[in-house]
Design an enzyme around this catalytic site. Structure first.
Site, PDB file in Angstrom:
ATOM      1  N   GLY A 211       0.906  -1.290  -0.377  1.00 46.66           N
ATOM      2  CA  GLY A 211       0.354   0.098   0.320  1.00 46.66           C
ATOM      3  C   GLY A 211       0.862   1.464  -0.138  1.00 46.66           C
ATOM      4  O   GLY A 211       2.273   1.222  -0.582  1.00 46.66           O
ATOM      5  N   ASN A 212      -0.002   2.290   0.571  1.00 44.33           N
ATOM      6  CA  ASN A 212       1.194   3.385   0.610  1.00 44.33           C
ATOM      7  C   ASN A 212       0.352   4.320   1.684  1.00 44.33           C
ATOM      8  O   ASN A 212      -0.118   3.830   2.296  1.00 44.33           O
ATOM      9  CB  ASN A 212       0.904   4.479  -0.757  1.00 44.33           C
ATOM     10  CG  ASN A 212      -0.762   4.766  -1.066  1.00 44.33           C
ATOM     11  OD1 ASN A 212      -1.349   5.353  -0.415  1.00 44.33           O
ATOM     12  ND2 ASN A 212      -1.198   4.240  -2.636  1.00 44.33           N
ATOM     13  N   HIS A 213       1.364   6.223   1.829  1.00 43.87           N
ATOM     14  CA  HIS A 213       0.923   6.659   2.818  1.00 43.87           C
ATOM     15  C   HIS A 213      -1.085   7.531   2.819  1.00 43.87           C
ATOM     16  O   HIS A 213      -0.931   8.178   3.090  1.00 43.87           O
ATOM     17  CB  HIS A 213       1.965   7.829   3.906  1.00 43.87           C
ATOM     18  CG  HIS A 213       2.760   6.494   4.158  1.00 43.87           C
ATOM     19  ND1 HIS A 213       2.963   5.719   4.736  1.00 43.87           N
ATOM     20  CD2 HIS A 213       4.066   6.745   3.642  1.00 43.87           C
ATOM     21  CE1 HIS A 213       3.885   4.993   4.953  1.00 43.87           C
ATOM     22  NE2 HIS A 213       4.691   5.612   3.993  1.00 43.87           N
ATOM     23  N   ALA A 279      -4.492   7.342  -4.417  1.00 40.27           N
ATOM     24  CA  ALA A 279      -3.607   6.587  -4.397  1.00 40.27           C
ATOM     25  C   ALA A 279      -3.303   5.580  -4.450  1.00 40.27           C
ATOM     26  O   ALA A 279      -3.174   5.006  -3.760  1.00 40.27           O
ATOM     27  CB  ALA A 279      -2.331   7.316  -3.350  1.00 40.27           C
TER      28      ALA A 279
END
Length: 401
Positions: A211-213, A279
């Site tokens: 995943g991402n932030h 995102a």
């Protein structure tokens, strides 16, 4: 525009000015508004449930439970309302509101409210000018509430000065003017806006993911602002802690890029504006382990495959939609953003750089540049709520061309 059809929640606290509320309720109902009244226990010393319910044509609630044991849901009361009016608002109730002292139905309902809140203070003149009251009124205004100032005149104590609750006509006009200005600001009324927000999570096994932030804050701010402008909003969000309670926002929660793609195209043909602020993970594991991957070896090799490019697909299938993309870059920012604008057939793109302090993931602020094929506009560092306004202002300016 009148207040006809509007839902007005009136909270009465224990002050002598409560008698004026009868005239206000009668005026609201006469103009076609739907009025629901709640009261603090002390308010019953000044007005009766019977007189209030007769005028409002609804039951009046003073406690969390009715005599028959039915729960009076403060959450449902709060979400029902288009506006909440606290009148009269005593020094005690005001203090509880701004400091979160939740010990009665009125305060619990107030703390659950997502609608605009109006406060009509009423108290003796020395109380009204006391530093603690002034500070509490300032705090209420800092929350975004509208304070309808007390008026000067003879007070219950016999003193003469400021502290009288504003007259019913003044309160009614204030709320009616609010709805009129809101109607005038409905610049996206009749439009359907689809917004993607947050990250996507691509599963490795039942407990791990790539995943991402992304926090989703930017997308949720855009959804709230679009709703304020009268749009119907379809918000498709990946995993995030953000919440929204808005009757004009239809929230759909997804996890992976493929799920987001499928959800977007459930609605794509029906929308007027698409804003892709999510995102989305570019890659996903080729295979997802059915059981938790054990830590047996020093190294773990994963084979990743490209995820579907949601924004590119939206651009390819665009017919009438105005399409907005986002670019978060760390190098060659403007060049990459312009390239994305062209390649994905966008109408505009919002660029932010991780090299700008306060911009990007997790922050409550953002600093953006907006590009079309012929224009560029830069903005200062602002809160994401303010950035949402800038973005939608720019969208509206393009739609008018």
């Amino acid at each position: 525009m009148s207040i006809s059809g509007k839902k007005i929640l009136i909270a009465i606290s224990g002050g002598i000015a409560a008698y004026k509320i009868h005239f206000l309720i009668r005026d609201f109902v006469k103009k076609g508004a739907e009025v629901q009244v709640i009261m603090t226990p002390d308010a019953e010393q000044f007005v009766t449930k019977l007189s209030i319910s007769t005028l409002s044509k609804k039951p009046v609630y003073t406690d969390f439970y009715s005599d028959n044991g039915t729960w009076n849901s403060h959450v449902e009361l709060a979400l029902w309302a288009d506006v909440m009016l606290v009148a009269p608002c005593t020094a005690n109730t005001l203090s509880k509101m701004v400091h979160g002292m939740c010990d009665n139905l009125v305060i619990a309902t107030y703390m659950s409210a997502k609608c605009p809140v109006f406060i009509a203070p009423a108290m003796d003149l020395d109380m009204y000018v006391h530093p603690s009251t002034r500070k509490n009124l300032e705090m209420a205004e800092s929350f975004g509430h509208v304070v309808i100032p007390a008026e000067s005149g003879e007070l219950a104590s016999g003193l003469i000065g400021q502290g009288r609750m504003a007259e019913p006509e003044t309160i009614s006009n204030t709320i009616e003017n609010f709805f009129n200005s809101q109607q005038e600001a409905q610049t996206l009324r009749g439009k359907v806006v689809l917004i993607t927000a947050g990250p996507t999570y691509e599963a490795l096994d039942p407990v791990r993911f790539i995943g991402n932030h992304s926090s989703g804050k930017m997308g949720f701010s855009l959804a709230e602002e679009a709703s304020k402008r009268g749009a119907k909003v379809i918000l498709i969000s990946g995993p995030t802690a953000q919440t929204i309670n808005d009757k004009n926002v239809e929230l759909h929660k997804i996890t992976s890029a493929k799920e987001m793609l499928a959800k977007v195209f459930e609605f794509y043909d029906t929308i007027d504006i698409g804003i892709a602020s999510a995102a989305v993970a570019d890659y996903a594991p080729k295979e997802v382990a059915k059981e938790k991957i054990k830590k047996n070896d020093e190294n773990l090799t994963l084979e990743l495959v490209k995820n579907p490019d949601i924004l590119k697909t939206m651009g390819e299938k665009k017919t009438h939609q105005f399409l907005v993309g986002f670019a978060l870059e760390t190098q060659n920012e403007e060049e990459n953003a312009k390239g994305k604008l062209e390649k994905k057939n966008l109408d505009m793109i919002v660029l932010n750089s991780l090299r700008d302090e306060g911009a990007g993931f997790k922050n409550d602020t953002n600093k953006i540049k907006i590009f079309t094929r012929t224009e560029k506009k830069e903005f200062d560092l602002k809160s994401k709520d303010e950035v949402a306004k800038d973005i939608l202002n720019f969208v509206e300016s393009q739609l008018l061309k």
